[in-house]
Write an enzyme that holds these catalytic residues in place. Structure first.
Site, PDB file in Angstrom:
ATOM      1  N   PRO A   1       0.801  -1.211   0.000  1.00 23.06           N
ATOM      2  CA  PRO A   1       0.000   0.000   0.000  1.00 23.06           C
ATOM      3  C   PRO A   1       0.836   1.264   0.000  1.00 23.06           C
ATOM      4  O   PRO A   1       1.872   1.337   0.671  1.00 23.06           O
ATOM      5  CB  PRO A   1      -0.802  -0.108   1.296  1.00 23.06           C
ATOM      6  N   GLU A   2       0.379   2.224  -0.753  1.00 21.68           N
ATOM      7  CA  GLU A   2       0.965   3.556  -0.748  1.00 21.68           C
ATOM      8  C   GLU A   2      -0.042   4.493  -0.087  1.00 21.68           C
ATOM      9  O   GLU A   2      -1.048   4.032   0.433  1.00 21.68           O
ATOM     10  CB  GLU A   2       1.306   3.983  -2.187  1.00 21.68           C
TER      11      GLU A   2
END
Length: 274
Positions: free
Chosen positions: A2-3
């Site tokens: 995840p960013e």
DNA sequence: CAGGCCCTGCTT
DNA sequence: AAGCAGGGCCTG
């Protein structure tokens, strides 16, 4: 995995479900995920605490408690935090830590087990260098076009490396870095010193655009991102270059190129990006 | 700045 | 069987 947009999506779900609920038990199934405590201390110190809020800086989540401490979490590549109201269902695959609550449970799952959890002071420096050295968050007001230009202007690095440097800008990862550089028309391999002020301005706007789009679409699910309730994101349908090597550029039709740069898969349009 | 490393699973 | 994966930290 995840960013920033994915972590923010998780934060929103947890912020809607956790506050007011208290921890009754902690089961650490994989002790090495706990970084600055022993698993025993970690599991023993949390029961009795009540969640008050969920905050985020860059890709870090802070689960705030009614105590001077908070639970800091980095999901790294494949971490997941999911609130489940039904505690009788079987635990999801790759469950590594279970926080039993007075109502429901909070499950930390992680396939590749790169994730990290810490117990840190709720205020002031945490002693976690990656967290304490974070630059401005990509969606915060502290991240301005002038700030980006300052960073770009003074650097001899490659522009993509700068974007991935969390001490410069917190929250961008490989996908959104490639997407932002495409929108700005800049090759990932360009030297920062060869980026003009005008291009830096475009890059700033592109970063805000891809982060906002990603967030509006509930995150990008390339391999296995899911939000705090277990749903997949939709932003992968929106990606312009990431994962599209060999396919036509959405703007000019040229073939999207894939190369390794700094050890990371990098995607760009050889025509649109100079 | 590149490369290795922490891991597991999926694709070639 | 090898290579690949969205992170970050440590090494040379």
């Amino acid at each position: 995995m995840p960013e920033l947009p994915e972590v923010e999506t998780v934060r929103r779900y947890l912020a809607a479900s956790l506050p007011g609920k208290s921890i009754t038990a902690v089961d650490v199934q994989l002790p090495r995920l706990i970084r600055n405590r022993t698993a025993e201390d970690f599991a023993a110190s949390l029961p009795g605490c009540t969640f008050t809020a969920v905050a985020r800086r860059g890709k870090y989540l802070s689960l705030m408690l009614n105590s001077p401490w908070c639970l800091l979490v980095h999901l790294r590549m494949t971490g997941r935090l999911i609130y489940e109201s039904d505690t009788t269902a079987p635990l999801p695959p790759y469950t590594r830590i279970v926080f039993t609550l007075n109502e429901g449970r909070l499950v930390y799952g992680d396939v590749r087990t790169f994730g990290c959890l810490w117990i840190v002071p709720a205020a002031g420096p945490t002693g976690i260098s990656g967290y304490d050295s974070l630059g401005p968050d990509g969606l915060s007001e502290d991240f301005t076009a002038d700030y980006l230009w300052q960073q770009v202007h003074g650097s001899r690095r490659l522009i993509k490396a700068l974007l991935l440097d969390q001490t410069c800008l917190a929250g961008l990862g490989n996908i959104y870095a490639d997407e932002a550089l495409f929108l700005a028309g800049i090759r990932p391999s360009r030297r920062c010193s060869r980026v003009t002020r005008k291009e830096s301005q475009r890059l700033y706007e592109a970063i805000r655009t891809v982060l906002t789009e990603g967030l509006e679409n509930g995150g990008t699910t390339v391999f296995n991102f899911i939000d705090g309730s277990g749903k997949e994101g939709k932003n992968q349908e929106n990606l312009r270059v990431y994962g599209r090597e060999g396919q036509p550029c959405p703007v000019c039709g040229a073939t999207i190129v894939y190369k390794k740069q700094g050890g990371r898969g990098t995607h760009y349009c050889p025509v649109c990006q100079k």
